[in-house]
Scaffold this motif. Structure first.
Motif: not given
Length: 110
Positions: A82-96
């Motif tokens: 699975x993607x690391x938690x920082x990558x998931x959090x960054x993607x969520x932030x960019x998607x709003x």
């Protein structure tokens, strides 16, 4: 959000820092928001993994009875891929998809 269905990249990606800090106006605040969300995601992932691996737990104190369980190995490999938690959090932030507020800024606006 379900981290298993995230479309976050599995590898690191170069990001435009000015674009990321456009919402907050401060890159450090943006990084702090992403870091806090990453901590939440990693705690959730760790809890899910421990819950699934608990089924295979052996409570014997005998060192001779160490064995490998194929299902346990597959579950561990799935979580490692699975993607690391920082990558998931960054993607969520960019998607709003991340809600945040700064009480200090709100206090100054009143």
């Amino acid at each position: 959000m379900d981290y298993r269905k995230s479309n976050a990249p599995a590898n690191t990606v170069t990001r435009d820092m000015m674009q990321m800090s456009a919402d907050t106006g401060n890159i450090y605040e943006t990084v702090k928001i992403i870091a806090k969300r990453a901590n939440q995601i990693s705690v959730e992932m760790k809890g899910d993994l421990e819950k699934k691996l608990q089924e295979f737990a052996s409570y014997n104190d005998n060192l001779e009875e160490v064995f490998e369980n194929r299902e346990q190995i597959e579950i561990s490999r799935y979580y490692e891929k699975l993607p690391k938690s920082t990558l998931i959090a960054t993607q969520e932030y960019l998607e709003g998809k991340v809600y945040y507020k700064n009480p200090a800024k709100e206090k100054n606006n009143f």
